[in-house]
Design a protein around this motif. Structure first.
Motif, short mmCIF file in Angstrom:
data_model
loop_
_atom_site.label_atom_id
_atom_site.label_comp_id
_atom_site.label_asym_id
_atom_site.label_seq_id
_atom_site.Cartn_x
_atom_site.Cartn_y
_atom_site.Cartn_z
N THR A 79 0.84 -1.20 0.00
CA THR A 79 0.00 0.00 0.00
C THR A 79 0.87 1.24 0.00
O THR A 79 2.01 1.23 0.51
CB THR A 79 -0.93 0.02 1.23
N ALA A 80 0.35 2.34 -0.54
CA ALA A 80 1.04 3.63 -0.48
C ALA A 80 0.67 4.40 0.78
O ALA A 80 1.24 5.46 1.04
CB ALA A 80 0.70 4.47 -1.71
N LEU A 81 -0.26 3.88 1.57
CA LEU A 81 -0.60 4.51 2.84
C LEU A 81 0.54 4.34 3.85
O LEU A 81 1.26 3.34 3.82
CB LEU A 81 -1.88 3.90 3.40
N ASP A 82 0.67 5.31 4.75
CA ASP A 82 1.67 5.20 5.81
C ASP A 82 1.24 4.15 6.83
O ASP A 82 0.05 4.05 7.16
CB ASP A 82 1.87 6.55 6.50
N PHE A 83 2.20 3.40 7.36
CA PHE A 83 1.87 2.38 8.36
C PHE A 83 3.08 2.17 9.26
O PHE A 83 4.20 2.58 8.96
CB PHE A 83 1.45 1.06 7.70
N GLU A 84 2.83 1.48 10.38
CA GLU A 84 3.92 1.07 11.26
C GLU A 84 3.56 -0.25 11.93
O GLU A 84 2.47 -0.40 12.49
CB GLU A 84 4.18 2.12 12.35
N GLY A 139 -0.03 5.08 25.62
CA GLY A 139 1.25 5.62 25.16
C GLY A 139 1.61 5.13 23.77
O GLY A 139 2.15 5.88 22.95
N LEU A 140 1.34 3.85 23.50
CA LEU A 140 1.59 3.30 22.17
C LEU A 140 0.81 4.08 21.12
O LEU A 140 1.37 4.52 20.11
CB LEU A 140 1.19 1.83 22.13
N PHE A 141 -0.49 4.26 21.33
CA PHE A 141 -1.31 4.91 20.31
C PHE A 141 -0.98 6.40 20.19
O PHE A 141 -1.06 6.96 19.09
CB PHE A 141 -2.79 4.69 20.61
N GLU A 142 -0.59 7.04 21.27
CA GLU A 142 -0.17 8.43 21.17
C GLU A 142 1.06 8.55 20.29
O GLU A 142 1.17 9.47 19.45
CB GLU A 142 0.12 8.98 22.57
N ARG A 143 2.00 7.61 20.45
CA ARG A 143 3.21 7.63 19.62
C ARG A 143 2.87 7.35 18.16
O ARG A 143 3.38 8.02 17.24
CB ARG A 143 4.21 6.60 20.13
N LEU A 144 1.99 6.38 17.92
CA LEU A 144 1.60 6.06 16.55
C LEU A 144 0.90 7.24 15.89
O LEU A 144 1.14 7.54 14.71
CB LEU A 144 0.69 4.83 16.54
N GLU A 145 0.02 7.93 16.63
CA GLU A 145 -0.69 9.06 16.05
C GLU A 145 0.25 10.23 15.76
O GLU A 145 0.03 10.97 14.80
CB GLU A 145 -1.83 9.49 16.97
N ARG A 146 1.27 10.41 16.59
CA ARG A 146 2.23 11.48 16.31
C ARG A 146 2.93 11.25 14.97
O ARG A 146 3.24 12.20 14.25
CB ARG A 146 3.27 11.58 17.43
N ARG A 147 3.17 9.99 14.65
CA ARG A 147 3.85 9.69 13.39
C ARG A 147 2.89 9.58 12.22
O ARG A 147 3.17 10.06 11.12
CB ARG A 147 4.63 8.38 13.52
N LEU A 148 1.75 8.93 12.43
CA LEU A 148 0.85 8.59 11.33
C LEU A 148 -0.37 9.49 11.22
O LEU A 148 -1.07 9.45 10.20
CB LEU A 148 0.37 7.13 11.48
N GLY A 149 -0.64 10.28 12.25
CA GLY A 149 -1.90 11.03 12.30
C GLY A 149 -3.02 10.11 12.74
O GLY A 149 -2.80 8.97 13.17
N ALA A 205 -0.42 -0.44 12.52
CA ALA A 205 -1.29 0.72 12.47
C ALA A 205 -1.15 1.36 11.10
O ALA A 205 -0.03 1.56 10.61
CB ALA A 205 -0.90 1.72 13.57
N ILE A 206 -2.27 1.68 10.47
CA ILE A 206 -2.29 2.26 9.13
C ILE A 206 -2.90 3.66 9.23
O ILE A 206 -4.00 3.83 9.75
CB ILE A 206 -3.10 1.40 8.16
N GLY A 207 -2.16 4.64 8.74
CA GLY A 207 -2.63 6.02 8.80
C GLY A 207 -3.51 6.38 7.62
O GLY A 207 -3.63 5.62 6.65
N ARG A 208 -4.08 7.56 7.68
CA ARG A 208 -4.96 8.04 6.61
C ARG A 208 -4.20 8.83 5.56
O ARG A 208 -4.78 9.25 4.56
CB ARG A 208 -6.07 8.92 7.20
N SER A 209 -2.90 9.06 5.81
CA SER A 209 -2.11 9.87 4.86
C SER A 209 -1.27 8.97 3.97
O SER A 209 -1.16 7.77 4.19
CB SER A 209 -1.21 10.83 5.63
#
Length: 387
Positions: free
Chosen positions: A197-202, A309-319, A377-381
Motif C-alpha cells: 500500500t502507499a498509505l503510511d503504516f507502522e 502511550g503506544l497509540f499516542e506515539r503512533l498518532e504522532r507519526r501517522l496522524g 497501524a495504518i494512517g490516513r495519509s
C-alpha cells in the motif's frame, strides 16, 4: 473524503451463531464494487465447514483469509463467540496470500519461494516498490509448536519487509486451532499475507510486564514440546508455585496471566508464557524453552497507560489512524477481565479502530513472543487513498 475512507477499509461484526447468517451479515457490511480482500477472525465454536461454505458463497471472487481465536476484537470492542472482519479496497491495497502446510519441514528455501510468489503478485498491481510500502502478516496454527521454525525462515526471506502476526486460538480449549485459506479451514498450517500500500503504516509491539528480582534456571526441558520438567533443579510446577507462595493445585490460566516469566535478550524482556501444568508437575509453555536459559519472574505494570502511550506515539507519526490490526495475547485479555479494565480497554481499542483477535502467541519480525499487543497501524495519509 469520508466516503473514500469508508471504502478504503470497512469493518464488520457478526454475532450470529448460524454460519449462513454470519456470511450474510459480513457481506452486507463489507461488500462494495472495489472490495479486494477480507481478513476475518472467528470463534472456534462455529461449525467451521459450514462457515467456510457460506463465506465462499457470499464472497465469491473476493480473497478471504482468517483464523480461529481465543476471543475477538471487533468494531464494538471485545467479543466472544462472534466473527470480526475488515475489508480492503483493491485500489488502495494489493494483497496476496499463500498457505504453508508442511510446518515441520519448512526451510529457508521454502520461505524464499513463498515470499517471491507473494511479492510477484503484489508488484503487478501497484507502482510503488515493495520494500518500504509493504508489511506481512502471518496467521499460524497456535498448537503446532512450530512458530519459531517458520518465523525464522520467513524473517530471513522477507528481509526489510516488516512482519507481524498471531497464533490461532480455540476459545481456550487448547485442542484444535485453524487458519482459513482458499475456501477451507486448515489445521497444522499457516497463512502468510503480504499487504502492499502507499498509505503510511507502522508495525509495532508493546507490553506492560515489568521484571522482578527472582530468577529461575531451566535445568531440564524438552524444547520440541516446549515442556520444562525442572526449574532450579526442582519439579517445575513446584518451584514456580513456591515463587508465588501458592500450592501447585492453585496454578491456573489467571495465575499464568498475572505472573509470567521472561527471557532477557539484548536488554529486552521477552515473555515465555505458561500454557498448562502437566500431571508430572512439568510446565508446558507457549514459546520456545531450552535447557540452561534463565527465566526472570515478571509482574504486570499499568496496562492502560502503556496502551495509550503506544497509540499516542503512533498518532504522532501517522496522524489519526485508519485501521489497526491487532494481535493481543489471550492472557492479556484475562488480566484485563480480572482487573475490571474491560470497558476502558475496549473503548480505547474502538477509538483506535482496532480489528483483531486474542492469540496463543504473537509474532514480530521473526520472533515468537507472548503477552504482547502486536500489530500494524495504518494512517490516513500517503498516496494510497482511493479517489
Amino acid at each position: 473524503m469520508e466516503e473514500d475512507l469508508n471504502d478504503v477499509v470497512r469493518m464488520a461484526l457478526s454475532e450470529s451463531s448460524d454460519a449462513e447468517s454470519v456470511a450474510q451479515d459480513l457481506a452486507r457490511q463489507l461488500m462494495h464494487p472495489h472490495l479486494g480482500c477480507v481478513l476475518f477472525f472467528c470463534s472456534a465454536e462455529y461449525d467451521l465447514p459450514a462457515l467456510a461454505a457460506a463465506l465462499e458463497q457470499y464472497f465469491g471472487g473476493v480473497r478471504l483469509v482468517g483464523c480461529t481465536t481465543a476471543g475477538e476484537i471487533t468494531p464494538q470492542g471485545y467479543g466472544r463467540g462472534c466473527v470480526s472482519a475488515v475489508g480492503f479496497d483493491h485500489r488502495s491495497f494489493s494483497i496476496a496470500a499463500a498457505r504453508i502446510d508442511a510446518l515441520d519441514s519448512f526451510s529457508l528455501l521454502d520461505a524464499q519461494q513463498v515470499v517471491a510468489q507473494l511479492t510477484e503478485e503484489c508488484r503487478g498491481s501497484r507502482r510503488e516498490p515493495i520494500t518500504g510500502h509493504s508489511f506481512a502478516l502471518t496467521l499460524l496454527d497456535g498448537l503446532s509448536s512450530r512458530e519459531e521454525l517458520v518465523l525464522s525462515a520467513l524473517n530471513a526471506a522477507f528481509g526489510r519487509i516488516p512482519h507481524f502476526g498471531g497464533s490461532a486460538g480455540d476459545d481456550n480449549h487448547l485442542t484444535r486451532t485453524h487458519v482459513y485459506h482458499d475456501g477451507r479451514f486448515h489445521t497444522g498450517a499457516a497463512v502468510v499475507v503480504l499487504v502492499h500500500t502507499a498509505l503510511d503504516f507502522e508495525v509495532f509491539t508493546t507490553h506492560h510486564i515489568q521484571p522482578r528480582e527472582e530468577k529461575l534456571v531451566v535445568t531440564a526441558a524438552d524444547p520440541a514440546s516446549r515442556t520444562v520438567f525442572e526449574l532450579n533443579a526442582e519439579p517445575a510446577a513446584l518451584e514456580y508455585a513456591r515463587l508465588l507462595g501458592l500450592d501447585p493445585q492453585q496454578l491456573d490460566l489467571k495465575t499464568f496471566a498475572l505472573h509470567p516469566l521472561a527471557v532477557r535478550l539484548g536488554g529486552q524482556y521477552y515473555m515465555r508464557s505458561i500454557q498448562r501444568v502437566n500431571a508430572d508437575l512439568s510446565l508446558t509453555f507457549y514459546c520456545a524453552v531450552e535447557n540452561g536459559i534463565v527465566l526472570t519472574a515478571m509482574q504486570p505494570g499499568p496496562l492502560l497507560p502503556n496502551l495509550r502511550g503506544l497509540f499516542e506515539r503512533l498518532e504522532r507519526r501517522l496522524g489519526p489512524l485508519l485501521l489497526t490490526i491487532g494481535c493481543d495475547c489471550f492472557l492479556r485479555r484475562m488480566e484485563v477481565e480480572a482487573r475490571g479494565l474491560v470497558a476502558d480497554t475496549a473503548g480505547l481499542l474502538v477509538d483506535q479502530r482496532v480489528i483483531g483477535f486474542n492469540t496463543y502467541g504473537e509474532q514480530f519480525n521473526g520472533m515468537h513472543i507472548n503477552q504482547t499487543f502486536t500489530g500494524v497501524a495504518i494512517g490516513r495519509s500517503g498516496r494510497g487513498l482511493c479517489r
